[in-house]
Motif scaffolding. Sequence first.
Motif, PDB file in Angstrom:
ATOM      1  N   PHE A 210      84.870  13.999  60.898  1.00  0.00           N
ATOM      2  CA  PHE A 210      85.495  14.276  62.194  1.00  0.00           C
ATOM      3  C   PHE A 210      84.975  15.570  62.801  1.00  0.00           C
ATOM      4  O   PHE A 210      84.883  15.686  64.026  1.00  0.00           O
ATOM      5  CB  PHE A 210      87.016  14.268  62.082  1.00  0.00           C
ATOM      6  CG  PHE A 210      87.561  12.877  62.038  1.00  0.00           C
ATOM      7  CD1 PHE A 210      87.434  12.021  63.113  1.00  0.00           C
ATOM      8  CD2 PHE A 210      88.175  12.409  60.889  1.00  0.00           C
ATOM      9  CE1 PHE A 210      87.905  10.715  63.064  1.00  0.00           C
ATOM     10  CE2 PHE A 210      88.666  11.112  60.829  1.00  0.00           C
ATOM     11  CZ  PHE A 210      88.530  10.263  61.924  1.00  0.00           C
ATOM     12  N   ASN A 211      84.613  16.537  61.974  1.00  0.00           N
ATOM     13  CA  ASN A 211      84.010  17.758  62.505  1.00  0.00           C
ATOM     14  C   ASN A 211      82.634  17.474  63.115  1.00  0.00           C
ATOM     15  O   ASN A 211      82.259  18.095  64.109  1.00  0.00           O
ATOM     16  CB  ASN A 211      83.914  18.829  61.421  1.00  0.00           C
ATOM     17  CG  ASN A 211      85.257  19.469  61.139  1.00  0.00           C
ATOM     18  OD1 ASN A 211      86.128  19.539  62.001  1.00  0.00           O
ATOM     19  ND2 ASN A 211      85.437  19.945  59.927  1.00  0.00           N
ATOM     20  N   VAL A 212      81.898  16.532  62.557  1.00  0.00           N
ATOM     21  CA  VAL A 212      80.626  16.113  63.151  1.00  0.00           C
ATOM     22  C   VAL A 212      80.892  15.414  64.475  1.00  0.00           C
ATOM     23  O   VAL A 212      80.284  15.743  65.502  1.00  0.00           O
ATOM     24  CB  VAL A 212      79.836  15.189  62.187  1.00  0.00           C
ATOM     25  CG1 VAL A 212      78.649  14.540  62.899  1.00  0.00           C
ATOM     26  CG2 VAL A 212      79.377  15.957  60.949  1.00  0.00           C
TER      27      VAL A 212
ATOM     28  N   MET B 159      90.439  16.908  69.618  1.00  0.00           N
ATOM     29  CA  MET B 159      90.809  16.831  68.209  1.00  0.00           C
ATOM     30  C   MET B 159      92.199  17.413  68.021  1.00  0.00           C
ATOM     31  O   MET B 159      92.558  18.397  68.655  1.00  0.00           O
ATOM     32  CB  MET B 159      89.804  17.613  67.351  1.00  0.00           C
ATOM     33  CG  MET B 159      88.421  16.988  67.351  1.00  0.00           C
ATOM     34  SD  MET B 159      87.225  17.884  66.343  1.00  0.00           S
ATOM     35  CE  MET B 159      87.858  17.614  64.704  1.00  0.00           C
ATOM     36  N   VAL B 160      92.959  16.786  67.143  1.00  0.00           N
ATOM     37  CA  VAL B 160      94.262  17.305  66.745  1.00  0.00           C
ATOM     38  C   VAL B 160      94.151  17.628  65.265  1.00  0.00           C
ATOM     39  O   VAL B 160      93.853  16.761  64.456  1.00  0.00           O
ATOM     40  CB  VAL B 160      95.387  16.267  66.985  1.00  0.00           C
ATOM     41  CG1 VAL B 160      96.719  16.816  66.513  1.00  0.00           C
ATOM     42  CG2 VAL B 160      95.441  15.879  68.460  1.00  0.00           C
TER      43      VAL B 160
ATOM     44  N   VAL C   4      79.119  13.527  53.271  1.00  0.00           N
ATOM     45  CA  VAL C   4      79.140  12.267  54.022  1.00  0.00           C
ATOM     46  C   VAL C   4      77.795  11.605  53.790  1.00  0.00           C
ATOM     47  O   VAL C   4      76.753  12.241  53.964  1.00  0.00           O
ATOM     48  CB  VAL C   4      79.375  12.512  55.534  1.00  0.00           C
ATOM     49  CG1 VAL C   4      79.325  11.204  56.316  1.00  0.00           C
ATOM     50  CG2 VAL C   4      80.691  13.237  55.787  1.00  0.00           C
ATOM     51  N   ALA C   5      77.822  10.338  53.404  1.00  0.00           N
ATOM     52  CA  ALA C   5      76.582   9.634  53.082  1.00  0.00           C
ATOM     53  C   ALA C   5      76.427   8.367  53.914  1.00  0.00           C
ATOM     54  O   ALA C   5      77.158   7.387  53.732  1.00  0.00           O
ATOM     55  CB  ALA C   5      76.535   9.288  51.596  1.00  0.00           C
TER      56      ALA C   5
ATOM     57  N   VAL D  58      90.162   6.078  59.635  1.00  0.00           N
ATOM     58  CA  VAL D  58      89.296   6.506  58.543  1.00  0.00           C
ATOM     59  C   VAL D  58      90.229   6.954  57.430  1.00  0.00           C
ATOM     60  O   VAL D  58      91.002   7.895  57.608  1.00  0.00           O
ATOM     61  CB  VAL D  58      88.353   7.649  58.971  1.00  0.00           C
ATOM     62  CG1 VAL D  58      87.523   8.127  57.805  1.00  0.00           C
ATOM     63  CG2 VAL D  58      87.470   7.194  60.128  1.00  0.00           C
ATOM     64  N   ILE D  59      90.180   6.249  56.314  1.00  0.00           N
ATOM     65  CA  ILE D  59      91.082   6.557  55.202  1.00  0.00           C
ATOM     66  C   ILE D  59      90.271   6.798  53.937  1.00  0.00           C
ATOM     67  O   ILE D  59      89.154   6.321  53.804  1.00  0.00           O
ATOM     68  CB  ILE D  59      92.114   5.430  54.977  1.00  0.00           C
ATOM     69  CG1 ILE D  59      91.420   4.095  54.689  1.00  0.00           C
ATOM     70  CG2 ILE D  59      93.045   5.298  56.180  1.00  0.00           C
ATOM     71  CD1 ILE D  59      92.361   2.992  54.282  1.00  0.00           C
TER      72      ILE D  59
END
Length: 147
Positions: free
Chosen positions: A58-60, A88-89, A31-32, A46-47
């Motif tokens: 999403f983990n962040v 979260m799902v 991720v930047a 977010v695509i």
Amino acid sequence: MAFPNQSSNAILTADHINVRFETAEGPVIAVADVSFDVRPGEFLSVIGPSGCGKSTLFNVIGGLLTSHQGTVTVAGETIDGPHQSIGMVFQEESTFPWRTVTDNVAFPLELVGMAKDKRIERAKHFIGMVGLNGFENRYPGELSGGM
């Protein structure tokens, strides 16, 4: 991609999120410099192609990955691990086959000790939000995959 933080009343803010993993082949930038705000009533998608960093981001946000640069805030509170305001799902099967839709949705609230009547009321609210009214007492095996 970075979007300017435009609002101090954001319910979710990601500010300059960077994630780098060390591998045997060298560092990988997952991720930047991702920044965005989500304000009440907004919907964010977010695509991107497989492997572009969506799950890592999403983990962040969910507090599951804490080895990153940048900050995530929920209603102004900095997230530095799992947070009760973020659910979260996951893509994988994540329901209990022996629990009804209502009981599956209410499960996280049960874990934090919310009274049964209150968690059932909240679960029914969210069931309605996703268009599953009428299926509250069904079991996962009685639903379609999309449901």
